[in-house]
Design a protein around this motif. Structure first.
Motif, PDB file in Angstrom:
ATOM      1  N   THR A 131       0.845  -1.185   0.000  1.00  0.00           N
ATOM      2  CA  THR A 131       0.000   0.000   0.000  1.00  0.00           C
ATOM      3  C   THR A 131       0.883   1.239   0.000  1.00  0.00           C
ATOM      4  N   ALA A 132       0.283   2.384  -0.309  1.00  0.00           N
ATOM      5  CA  ALA A 132       1.033   3.639  -0.238  1.00  0.00           C
ATOM      6  C   ALA A 132       1.606   3.836   1.157  1.00  0.00           C
ATOM      7  N   GLY A 133       0.843   3.463   2.174  1.00  0.00           N
ATOM      8  CA  GLY A 133       1.317   3.593   3.540  1.00  0.00           C
ATOM      9  C   GLY A 133       2.541   2.735   3.813  1.00  0.00           C
ATOM     10  N   GLU A 134       2.552   1.506   3.283  1.00  0.00           N
ATOM     11  CA  GLU A 134       3.700   0.624   3.484  1.00  0.00           C
ATOM     12  C   GLU A 134       4.929   1.126   2.727  1.00  0.00           C
ATOM     13  N   ILE A 135       4.701   1.812   1.612  1.00  0.00           N
ATOM     14  CA  ILE A 135       5.824   2.392   0.876  1.00  0.00           C
ATOM     15  C   ILE A 135       6.405   3.583   1.638  1.00  0.00           C
ATOM     16  N   VAL A 136       5.533   4.504   2.041  1.00  0.00           N
ATOM     17  CA  VAL A 136       6.004   5.714   2.735  1.00  0.00           C
ATOM     18  C   VAL A 136       6.548   5.381   4.120  1.00  0.00           C
ATOM     19  N   ASN A 137       6.015   4.339   4.738  1.00  0.00           N
ATOM     20  CA  ASN A 137       6.502   3.911   6.048  1.00  0.00           C
ATOM     21  C   ASN A 137       7.998   3.574   6.015  1.00  0.00           C
ATOM     22  N   GLN A 138       8.489   3.114   4.862  1.00  0.00           N
ATOM     23  CA  GLN A 138       9.901   2.771   4.730  1.00  0.00           C
ATOM     24  C   GLN A 138      10.808   3.997   4.855  1.00  0.00           C
ATOM     25  N   ILE A 139      10.240   5.165   4.618  1.00  0.00           N
ATOM     26  CA  ILE A 139      10.985   6.412   4.774  1.00  0.00           C
ATOM     27  C   ILE A 139      10.744   6.999   6.164  1.00  0.00           C
ATOM     28  N   ARG A 140       9.486   7.099   6.518  1.00  0.00           N
ATOM     29  CA  ARG A 140       9.108   7.752   7.773  1.00  0.00           C
ATOM     30  C   ARG A 140       9.573   6.989   9.007  1.00  0.00           C
ATOM     31  N   ASN A 141       9.711   5.672   8.902  1.00  0.00           N
ATOM     32  CA  ASN A 141       9.968   4.889  10.106  1.00  0.00           C
ATOM     33  C   ASN A 141      11.378   4.300  10.160  1.00  0.00           C
ATOM     34  N   ILE A 142      12.342   5.073   9.620  1.00  0.00           N
ATOM     35  CA  ILE A 142      13.748   4.757   9.869  1.00  0.00           C
ATOM     36  C   ILE A 142      14.332   5.922  10.668  1.00  0.00           C
ATOM     37  N   PRO A 143      15.352   5.683  11.479  1.00  0.00           N
ATOM     38  CA  PRO A 143      15.890   6.745  12.334  1.00  0.00           C
ATOM     39  C   PRO A 143      16.373   7.974  11.564  1.00  0.00           C
ATOM     40  N   GLU A 144      16.792   7.778  10.313  1.00  0.00           N
ATOM     41  CA  GLU A 144      17.368   8.882   9.528  1.00  0.00           C
ATOM     42  C   GLU A 144      16.328   9.673   8.746  1.00  0.00           C
ATOM     43  N   TRP A 145      15.047   9.455   8.984  1.00  0.00           N
ATOM     44  CA  TRP A 145      14.047   9.944   8.046  1.00  0.00           C
ATOM     45  C   TRP A 145      14.056  11.461   7.865  1.00  0.00           C
ATOM     46  N   GLU A 146      14.361  12.213   8.899  1.00  0.00           N
ATOM     47  CA  GLU A 146      14.372  13.673   8.764  1.00  0.00           C
ATOM     48  C   GLU A 146      15.581  14.173   7.981  1.00  0.00           C
ATOM     49  N   GLU A 147      16.567  13.314   7.771  1.00  0.00           N
ATOM     50  CA  GLU A 147      17.764  13.694   7.016  1.00  0.00           C
ATOM     51  C   GLU A 147      17.729  13.174   5.582  1.00  0.00           C
ATOM     52  N   VAL A 148      16.666  12.490   5.187  1.00  0.00           N
ATOM     53  CA  VAL A 148      16.589  11.909   3.847  1.00  0.00           C
ATOM     54  C   VAL A 148      16.553  13.012   2.796  1.00  0.00           C
ATOM     55  N   SER A 149      17.468  12.935   1.842  1.00  0.00           N
ATOM     56  CA  SER A 149      17.538  13.951   0.785  1.00  0.00           C
ATOM     57  C   SER A 149      16.983  13.451  -0.542  1.00  0.00           C
ATOM     58  N   ASN A 150      17.056  12.147  -0.761  1.00  0.00           N
ATOM     59  CA  ASN A 150      16.625  11.584  -2.042  1.00  0.00           C
ATOM     60  C   ASN A 150      15.940  10.241  -1.818  1.00  0.00           C
ATOM     61  N   ILE A 151      15.001   9.925  -2.699  1.00  0.00           N
ATOM     62  CA  ILE A 151      14.284   8.652  -2.642  1.00  0.00           C
ATOM     63  C   ILE A 151      14.362   8.003  -4.013  1.00  0.00           C
ATOM     64  N   VAL A 152      14.687   6.720  -4.044  1.00  0.00           N
ATOM     65  CA  VAL A 152      14.680   5.978  -5.299  1.00  0.00           C
ATOM     66  C   VAL A 152      13.794   4.742  -5.135  1.00  0.00           C
ATOM     67  N   TYR A 153      12.893   4.554  -6.076  1.00  0.00           N
ATOM     68  CA  TYR A 153      12.050   3.357  -6.109  1.00  0.00           C
ATOM     69  C   TYR A 153      12.802   2.307  -6.920  1.00  0.00           C
ATOM     70  N   MET A 154      13.789   1.701  -6.273  1.00  0.00           N
ATOM     71  CA  MET A 154      14.646   0.715  -6.922  1.00  0.00           C
ATOM     72  C   MET A 154      14.816  -0.510  -6.045  1.00  0.00           C
ATOM     73  N   GLY A 155      13.962  -0.658  -5.053  1.00  0.00           N
ATOM     74  CA  GLY A 155      14.029  -1.817  -4.179  1.00  0.00           C
ATOM     75  C   GLY A 155      13.245  -2.979  -4.763  1.00  0.00           C
ATOM     76  N   MET A 156      12.651  -3.777  -3.902  1.00  0.00           N
ATOM     77  CA  MET A 156      11.900  -4.949  -4.351  1.00  0.00           C
ATOM     78  C   MET A 156      10.660  -4.535  -5.135  1.00  0.00           C
ATOM     79  N   GLY A 157      10.409  -5.250  -6.227  1.00  0.00           N
ATOM     80  CA  GLY A 157       9.178  -5.046  -6.974  1.00  0.00           C
ATOM     81  C   GLY A 157       9.330  -4.135  -8.182  1.00  0.00           C
ATOM     82  N   GLU A 158       8.305  -4.132  -9.015  1.00  0.00           N
ATOM     83  CA  GLU A 158       8.223  -3.301 -10.214  1.00  0.00           C
ATOM     84  C   GLU A 158       7.205  -2.188  -9.956  1.00  0.00           C
ATOM     85  N   PRO A 159       7.644  -0.931  -9.810  1.00  0.00           N
ATOM     86  CA  PRO A 159       6.723   0.163  -9.462  1.00  0.00           C
ATOM     87  C   PRO A 159       5.535   0.323 -10.405  1.00  0.00           C
TER      88      PRO A 159
END
Length: 341
Positions: A131-159
């Motif tokens: 879900t969109a929530g499970e995708i965004v959760n991968q950013i929001r729920n890591i300790p570094e989330w406030e320092e994230v400068s870039n996001i790439v959809y290159m992990g598991m799966g075909e976007p």
């Protein structure tokens, strides 16, 4: 009854939700602020909502953040997080530090149905959409989330095989009511599903990356079965007809395999195919995975290949290999977790 998550809903979805619950319309913006702009993780903490409103929300919904169950850290600072999903499986997320940048590589599906020969995720098979929530959760729920400068959809799966949820997630990341990140800091990578490509170009302002890996049709079929349904020629035709403007970028991902796609003939054909397309080639070292005959090319050949492309006028970079000591190849960590389960 499993309660629905609020996290991952767009503002328009929240507006529908508050009308259904009989709340004032402005409540939707208040909830969005709590979800995406404040350091809270429960409905009870939404203190500008009345106690009664919070109770009504909590009857039907949960906040929706999910913690990682495992993290591995490389000697180079790269971290790989393992997140559980709603269907009892696992996805992985990489955080890659580089000078003043922190890039997060997110997954868009659980497993993948595309069956690329070089991909460990594909060997898991398709196990579900995120879900969109499970995708965004991968950013929001890591300790570094406030320092994230870039996001790439290159992990598991075909976007582009989960495009509705991917587009919702990028909306949450870029909207003023969401994380307000510039779409120019987001890159979505695809193997080239043409209907999804057309829709993405029309509905998103994020950068595009296409997995090429070889310019030859028959060779690409063997590496990537998608070439049968959506040939690279068709993908390039859509890209060539699109005005990317000065800010939006298109790049091509190219894993370089020893003795397979690292020859001067490949350089010549890539230059022919990409003529007229302003783009960048990202050359990628192959990380070995089990049960595949493929091997990465040697460094000297990799440098020669890069020089050959640049001599043809194509901007080319060799992507730095990161996280070699923590199951660097996408899908290895989650596969290991599935085997344990």
């Amino acid at each position: 009854m499993v309660k629905e998550a609020l996290f991952g809903k767009t503002l328009s979805e929240l507006q529908e939700l508050v009308v259904e619950l009989g709340f004032p319309k402005f409540t939707a913006k208040q909830i969005a602020d709590w979800l995406y702009k404040k350091e809270v993780s429960s409905i009870e903490e939404m203190t500008n909502l009345s106690k009664k409103a919070r109770e009504i929300l909590a009857e039907k919904y949960v906040f929706g953040l999910v913690n990682s169950t495992k993290v591995q850290e490389s000697v180079d600072g790269t971290k790989k997080y393992l997140f559980p999903t709603g269907n009892g499986k696992f996805i992985e997320t990489a955080m890659i530090p580089d000078k003043d940048r922190k890039t997060v590589c997110v997954s868009s599906q659980v497993g993948c149905k595309m069956g690329c020969l070089f991909c460990m995720t594909g060997k898991q098979g398709f196990q579900g959409q995120l879900t969109a929530g499970e995708i965004v959760n991968q950013i929001r729920n890591i300790p570094e989330w406030e320092e994230v400068s870039n996001i790439v959809y290159m992990g598991m799966g075909e976007p582009f095989d989960n495009l509705d949820e991917v587009l919702k997630s990028t909306e949450i990341m870029t909207a003023d009511w969401g994380f307000a990140m510039s779409p120019r800091r987001i890159t979505v990578s695809s193997i080239g599903i043409v209907p999804g490509l057309v829709r993405f170009l029309n509905e998103s302002e994020a950068h595009l990356a296409i997995s090429m890996h070889t310019p030859f049709h028959e060779e690409r079929q063997k590496l990537m079965p998608v070439e049968i349904a959506y040939p690279l020629d068709d993908v390039l035709e859509e890209i060539r007809n699109w005005d990317f403007g000065r800010q939006r970028r298109v790049s091509f991902e190219y894993i370089v395999f020893h003795g397979l796609n690292d020859t001067p003939a490949h350089v010549k054909e890539m230059a022919r195919l990409l003529d007229g397309i302003k783009c960048r080639i990202n050359l990628i070292r192959f990380h070995p995975i089990p049960d595949t005959p493929l091997k990465g090319t040697d460094e000297a050949t990799l440098e020669q290949f890069k020089a050959g492309l640049e001599a043809k006028g194509i901007t080319t970079t060799i992507r730095a290999s990161r996280g070699q000591d923590i199951y660097a190849a996408c899908g290895l960590l989650s596969t290991k977790a599935l085997v344990k389960e």
